[in-house]
Design an enzyme around this catalytic site. Structure first.
Site, mmCIF file in Angstrom:
data_model
loop_
_atom_site.group_PDB
_atom_site.id
_atom_site.type_symbol
_atom_site.label_atom_id
_atom_site.label_comp_id
_atom_site.label_asym_id
_atom_site.label_seq_id
_atom_site.Cartn_x
_atom_site.Cartn_y
_atom_site.Cartn_z
ATOM 1 N N GLU C 29 -1.872 4.086 0.030
ATOM 2 C CA GLU C 29 -2.352 2.910 0.758
ATOM 3 C C GLU C 29 -3.876 2.869 0.731
ATOM 4 O OE1 GLU C 29 -0.480 3.564 4.531
ATOM 5 O OE2 GLU C 29 1.491 3.541 3.588
ATOM 6 N N LEU C 68 2.508 -0.828 2.527
ATOM 7 C CA LEU C 68 2.533 0.110 3.644
ATOM 8 C C LEU C 68 3.973 0.533 3.901
ATOM 9 C CD1 LEU C 68 0.744 -0.642 7.059
ATOM 10 C CD2 LEU C 68 2.086 1.363 6.472
ATOM 11 N N ALA C 69 4.535 1.322 3.001
ATOM 12 C CA ALA C 69 5.957 1.630 3.100
ATOM 13 C C ALA C 69 6.201 2.913 2.323
ATOM 14 C CB ALA C 69 6.767 0.463 2.540
ATOM 15 N N GLU C 70 6.089 4.033 3.031
ATOM 16 C CA GLU C 70 6.022 5.328 2.367
ATOM 17 C C GLU C 70 7.327 5.777 1.731
ATOM 18 O OE1 GLU C 70 4.798 4.648 5.365
ATOM 19 O OE2 GLU C 70 2.670 5.124 5.303
ATOM 20 N N PHE C 93 -2.164 10.550 6.406
ATOM 21 C CA PHE C 93 -2.034 11.606 7.404
ATOM 22 C C PHE C 93 -0.672 12.292 7.241
ATOM 23 C CE2 PHE C 93 -5.171 8.765 9.067
ATOM 24 C CZ PHE C 93 -6.048 9.551 9.796
ATOM 25 N N ASP C 95 1.003 13.428 9.364
ATOM 26 C CA ASP C 95 1.820 12.956 10.489
ATOM 27 C C ASP C 95 2.800 11.858 10.079
ATOM 28 O OD1 ASP C 95 -0.190 13.899 13.025
ATOM 29 O OD2 ASP C 95 -1.136 13.540 11.101
ATOM 30 N N PHE C 96 2.532 11.195 8.949
ATOM 31 C CA PHE C 96 3.414 10.101 8.522
ATOM 32 C C PHE C 96 4.597 10.609 7.714
ATOM 33 C CE2 PHE C 96 -0.779 7.456 8.159
ATOM 34 C CZ PHE C 96 -0.949 7.538 9.532
ATOM 35 N N HIS C 139 -1.851 11.720 14.789
ATOM 36 C CA HIS C 139 -2.761 11.758 13.640
ATOM 37 C C HIS C 139 -3.521 13.078 13.567
ATOM 38 C CE1 HIS C 139 -2.144 7.376 13.666
ATOM 39 N NE2 HIS C 139 -2.737 7.301 12.501
HETATM 40 C C1 LIG Z 1 3.654 5.042 8.749
HETATM 41 C C2 LIG Z 1 2.187 4.814 8.709
HETATM 42 N N1 LIG Z 1 1.590 4.621 7.529
HETATM 43 C C3 LIG Z 1 0.269 4.402 7.457
HETATM 44 C C4 LIG Z 1 -0.498 4.356 8.594
HETATM 45 C C5 LIG Z 1 -2.012 4.126 8.513
HETATM 46 N N2 LIG Z 1 -2.328 2.785 8.987
HETATM 47 C C6 LIG Z 1 -2.650 2.543 10.271
HETATM 48 S S1 LIG Z 1 -2.830 0.925 10.595
HETATM 49 C C7 LIG Z 1 -2.522 0.519 9.001
HETATM 50 C C8 LIG Z 1 -2.520 -0.908 8.576
HETATM 51 C C9 LIG Z 1 -1.615 -1.728 9.408
HETATM 52 O O1 LIG Z 1 -1.553 -3.039 8.937
HETATM 53 P P1 LIG Z 1 -0.762 -4.147 9.743
HETATM 54 O O2 LIG Z 1 0.625 -3.707 9.975
HETATM 55 O O3 LIG Z 1 -0.946 -5.419 9.027
HETATM 56 O O4 LIG Z 1 -1.467 -4.194 11.157
HETATM 57 P P2 LIG Z 1 -2.965 -4.577 11.493
HETATM 58 O O5 LIG Z 1 -3.782 -3.350 11.405
HETATM 59 O O6 LIG Z 1 -3.408 -5.620 10.516
HETATM 60 O O7 LIG Z 1 -2.909 -5.104 12.885
HETATM 61 C C10 LIG Z 1 -2.268 1.650 8.242
HETATM 62 C C11 LIG Z 1 -1.978 1.656 6.792
HETATM 63 C C12 LIG Z 1 0.156 4.600 9.803
HETATM 64 N N3 LIG Z 1 -0.515 4.649 10.953
HETATM 65 N N4 LIG Z 1 1.500 4.795 9.837
#
Ligand SMILES: Cc1ncc(C[n+]2csc(CCOP(=O)(O)OP(=O)(O)O)c2C)c(N)n1
Ligand SMILES: Cc1ncc(C[n+]2csc(CCOP(=O)(O)OP(=O)(O)O)c2C)c(N)n1
Ligand SMILES: [Mg+2]
Ligand SMILES: [Mg+2]
Lengths: 342, 324, 342, 324
Positions: C29, C68-70, C93, C95-96, C139
């Site tokens: 990501e 965003l989909a591990e 992280f 943690d994910f 985290h």
């Molecule tokens: C499972 C997971 N993957 C990655 C992250 C890192 N991360 C935190 S917020 C974020 C982006 C989130 O995007 P969105 O869902 O559009 O929400 P927004 O921040 O735009 O409100 C990412 C990749 C995380 N916290 N959890």
């Protein structure tokens, strides 16, 4: 006292707790079965029949078949627990934890801490574990060490039908998330199980054999294998104290340390892989806190650092056996004194 | 159902108050973070106020929401108090989570706020669980999951659509699409469309101008009414924007200056103010009074948070279990 | 030799291995960032800037931003590795891991065994771990003990920039799946790092201090904290051997056991939670295999059995510190001989 | 593209041979399991042959498929040899995985068969990975994920739809909907519809009569052509039935006798035979010759498997790593 199988004991605990508290609900894949079809309803009662008869008894609002998507229903159990229900969710095989682990270890386990003590998450996750079923690498794992590692989770491993009923009853009444490990090779094993409800407190080990020479700490199904080894060794004049901690988290460190103080020797039997396992956990505990009492190296009997093989020939060699436990005990005895060890 | 424009003066003032409270709260954090006063990761909700408030205006303590890493706005919209929130974000004793949670884990179960969440998408299943509780206990409550465009691709959210549908849960899915997940554009990362996905799972789905409080209020009202009536889940796709970076410290270079200007021009608070004045539902003085009230409230919260002590270290290992 | 930060060292290893072998691809990501937008491309280079500049250099076919989909992209990395690429996937992280653990521990880790030795899965999963960033419970975790538990995975924990480049180079060249743990508090720390590519073999510990009194085994960032403790203790006349195992799986048991044979005392420093941890793992190893040499109880210095708190005041108390390590070493010294311990 | 009815005699015979091979293989296992000869869990593909074979007739060694717990049919359709498969299922030395995998983990990477899989839905991402390899290395290959109706609700599969779409991967998603996940009906467990879901992610999606080899062959051919041409993923929703229980030992009481009879009446092999004879593409004697050939092949595989030794226990800890 009536004899009941491990399967029946679990079923009975579920029935009695559901009768006692209507906030207790069950969910899982095919825990009733036949949902949406035209054939028999309650067609399965879980893949191994453990939850059979519960939906007819408590209705579809309290015994919920799920779709095949663990993130959502295990997470829903966590959300339901935090908002007033007491869900018992079946994950079928613990091996499936990898698809929904986040909801367990980052969500349910941490709510209370992250929210400053203001959350209560009374959920139970029931899971089959262990080798012996010829179910191969993805349906035979133990994995309880990984859950034990996580603060916020409790982990119970009933070693027989009596323990299963009492520990599951406690798990359901407990206000913390409990990971409940049912060994798939034990479902048909029977023991004396009282008809009335009873709860076995967490963190109180059960000493199943008392002896002078060696302390054997074993988990889950291994308690029975260790007991057999102890019986066989007793005939040869070596007597073991066999400790079943019942729960790995919380852990009854006191009983373990006390018995090691008495015997001076420790063998740990853990069906899980060796690295960062309960075997090493207990070894660390004792090497730090009962070192002075130890007369011999600690011996760890575990599965190898290899996935669980399918072939019966290999799987039989994989599982810690009576023979391997006996060898470890004899080996510990071979170091009869510190002097001998040096 | 009353539409947004039929709301009483009190309700409209309340809606504005909550939006304004969010904005001022977030602006304060933006400044404090830049000044180095706030530890850790902070994700601000400024710019998205109409969504959280438009939805939560329909909710009460029977209802539960699950939030995200960008959770302050949802908390405030759901009625969580800003004083203990601020203390939490500063990591102080007296914080709503005793300082243990921080910005990403603010929760208030007594208000049906199931928590901000550091794991993207994790709130979907949790809100379904709250909806299940409401359904099982017959409380009439609903579950609402807020999540971003990035989260909309997570298995957790997609599975939740199906669970809510087949269990016929009183659920509302609110996809807050601010165009980006971190620096990645949703126009690229989201195959198909949010509402076609929802419909693909059999869920009535609507696209909503998330900058327009009234449109949000009206569509959310219908969705929540459906849920309370036992008619199952609805999906709302909110189109909106965040004003600040993904987290504080993000320079936002992935947005052009023009795009940022357009976003600012569609400010939901400006939109609301314009609308209520134009329709004579509220007067400028009403709004000004709220502004002053909120400025004072947040200033006080900030001062109190800065003055509060850190939690004593003996709190380190408490609250792990109910009993152990 | 040039000084480089941990961040730069990792970036450099990626660049050099991508130049060397065009089957090496990166995904994650925002590892480049700005994808699909109208603003800057390569806008992020990862949340902490570690992969900055790589997409401009190698193009979007070899440096892939993901959605965003591990589950899907970590699984795709496993599938790509099994079919001929050598993916380096960033999980951001550790943690994910809970959202995609199945693809790691049941898929990538087990292919080779389940398929009878016929699969090769050369993938690297890069992950930030550890406390200190005020990033709170979800985290800040370590979690490497859980990966170490799983047969089929290798686990590397570079303790400084030199180690980071050499271990990552080895990880990318390695034919097994490697879990690569980057401590988020180390990214800005610098060390001497050669410009040319080099690989540090797995399973060969690095002895960072040599001493007579106590063996201190530490992991990742804790190697540095333990080193500071050793330096401070040396001034007080207590000398420590500090061992950085570099990889927890494979583990250089030989070096650990040898140094314990020499010093007779062991302190293990592990930033992870205590239960079923690397601390207990090493304790078990030594209590089983170097028992005769031990002059004092093993001392384990770990984080507590609690999630990572947010508040700086609490987080500072959470992390194993120089002071706690010194106390543990002194404590071990207090048991100067077995006799004293008894 | 040639349609199924334009296939050469050789190809049609080959298609029938593979379907027949699957059927006879599975029937043999059914009998052996009942006789207590086979350890562990066994999930049979009988009844679903037209799907696996109709798809895989288009594939070669550049292409990779990911399969499920019900994997024997996919293996055979992709050209994996039945002898080593049978030995594997009996846990013998000489098994295709050396006896370590068993029924749920049969794989043959040399044939682009990425493995049966004990984890429902796990194959979706893996097949995307194979498609990524093909795309990156420019091999012209495609990835195919086979998965069931139950699996279609898993996050792994749903996320894969999006990944394949936004990365424009040469992928085909083949949802084999046999009406049940274990004992749970897909009519209940699947909210919305498979093809609406696919379309929701922007993926062209088709419903296919999975009992009709020709319809499968034609739609799969188009999908694979699209994939090879760089036009991205396609979803095929196969409607079909499994003849035996979920796993061996399942009494299948969740299906009525009538439903089971209807399923048998739509047997894909009967359908194929009827069609090729009716259209005079093949003769009865051609089919009979294949039947005899396959009967002999499977009988031999069975005998060899039963005669083979168990793996020596020193194999227990080999093959964990390439090097350690
Ligand atoms: C499972 C997971 N993957 C990655 C992250 C890192 N991360 C935190 S917020 C974020 C982006 C989130 O995007 P969105 O869902 O559009 O929400 P927004 O921040 O735009 O409100 C990412 C990749 C995380 N916290 N959890
Ligand atoms: C993640 C996961 N959850 C549950 C299971 C147990 N399980 C194995 S097969 C199966 C049903 C699969 O149904 P479907 O996807 O329709 O495939 P079919 O068996 O009908 O071919 C279940 C629930 C599993 N193996 N993996
Ligand atoms: Mg977003
Ligand atoms: Mg099915």
């Amino acid at each position: 006292m009536p004899m009941k199988s491990y399967r029946e004991a679990i079923n009975e605990a579920l029935v009695q707790e559901m009768e006692r508290d209507e906030r207790v609900i069950l969910m899982g894949e095919d825990i009733s079965g036949g949902t949406g079809g035209n054939g028999d309803q309650d067609a399965w009662g879980g893949p191994l029949g453990v939850t059979k008869g519960l939906r007819p008894k408590f209705g579809p609002d309290r015994v919920l078949d799920t779709h095949l998507a663990e993130i959502s229903f295990v997470g829903a159990a966590a959300g339901a627990a935090a908002t007033g229900l007491r869900p018992v969710v079946e994950l079928m095989f613990v091996d499936f934890m990898g698809v929904c682990f986040d909801q367990i270890f980052n969500q349910a386990a941490k709510f209370r801490y992250m929210f400053g003590g203001k959350a209560v998450t009374p959920m139970v996750v029931r899971m089959m574990y262990g080798a012996g079923f010829r179910a191969a690498s993805q349906h035979s794992q133990c994995l309880y060490p990984m859950f034990t590692h996580i603060p916020g989770l409790k982990v119970a491993l009933p070693s027989n039908a009596y323990e299963a009923k009492g520990l599951l009853t406690q798990a359901i009444r407990d206000d913390d998330p409990v990971m409940f490990f049912e060994h798939k090779m034990l479902y048909d094993e029977t023991a004396e199980v009282p008809d009335e409800p009873y709860a076995i407190p967490f963190g109180e080990a059960n000493v199943t054999r008392e002896g002078d020479d060696v302390t054997v700490v074993a988990f889950g199904r291994m308690v029975n294998i260790a007991g057999q080894a102890a019986d066989s060794l007793a005939k040869a004049g070596i007597t073991c104290t066999v400790v079943d901690p019942r729960t790995t988290s919380p852990l009854d460190t006191e009983t373990i340390l006390e018995t090691v103080e008495e015997t001076g020797r420790l063998v740990v039997v853990d069906e899980a892989h060796p690295r960062c396992s309960m075997a090493s956990d207990i070894a660390g505990l004792v090497a730090e806190n009962a070192f002075g009492a130890l007369k011999a190296p600690i011996r760890l009997v575990t599965a190898p650092h290899a996935p669980v093989p399918f072939s019966p020939a290999l799987e039989d060699a994989y599982i810690p056996s009576v023979g391997k436990i006996e060898d470890a005990v004899r080996d510990a005895m071979g170091h009869g004194s510190r002097e001998a060890a040096e | 159902m009353v539409s947004g424009l039929q709301l009483s003066r009190e309700d409209l003032t309340q809606a504005y108050r909550r939006m304004r409270r969010i904005r001022v709260f977030e602006n304060a954090l933006h400044a404090e973070f830049a000044a180095g006063e706030i530890p850790g990761f902070v994700h601000l909700y400024a710019g998205e106020e109409a969504s959280g408030v438009g939805v939560c205006m329909h909710l009460d303590d029977r209802d539960a929401i699950a939030s995200t890493h960008r959770g302050h706005g949802h908390c405030i919209a759901k009625g969580v108090e800003t004083g203990p929130m601020m203390m939490e974000i500063f990591g102080r004793e007296g914080g709503i989570c005793g300082g243990k949670g921080g910005s990403m884990h603010i929760a208030d179960l007594s208000r049906g706020m199931l928590g901000a969440n550091g794991i993207v998408g994790a709130g979907g299943p949790l809100a379904c669980g709250a909806a299940l509780t409401a359904k099982t206990l017959g409380t009439g409550g609903v579950g609402v999951a807020f999540y971003g465009d990035g989260a909309s691709n997570q298995g957790s959210i997609l599975e939740s659509y199906n669970l809510a549908k087949i269990w016929n849960l009183p659920m509302v899915f609110v996809c807050e699409d601010n165009g980006f997940a971190e620096s990645t554009a949703s126009s690229w990362s989201v195959g198909g469309s949010q509402i076609d996905r929802g419909k693909g799972f059999g869920i009535p789905s609507r696209e909503v101008n998330g900058n327009d409080f009234f449109e949000v209020f009206n569509t959310a009202g219908e969705a929540i009414e459906r849920a309370r009536a036992g008619e199952g889940p609805t999906l709302l796709h909110m189109r909106l924007a965040r004003y600040y970076g993904h987290f504080e410290g993000d320079a936002m270079t992935y947005k052009t200056a023009e795009e940022q200007a357009t976003e600012k021009a569609n400010d939901p608070l400006d939109f609301f103010r314009g609308r209520v004045i134009e329709t004579q539902l509220l007067r400028q003085t009403d709004l000004d009074a709220v502004d002053a009230e909120i400025d004072a409230e947040i200033a006080e919260a900030l001062a109190a948070a800065k003055a509060a002590p850190m939690p004593p270290t003996d709190q380190l290992t408490t609250d792990v279990y109910v009993s152990y």
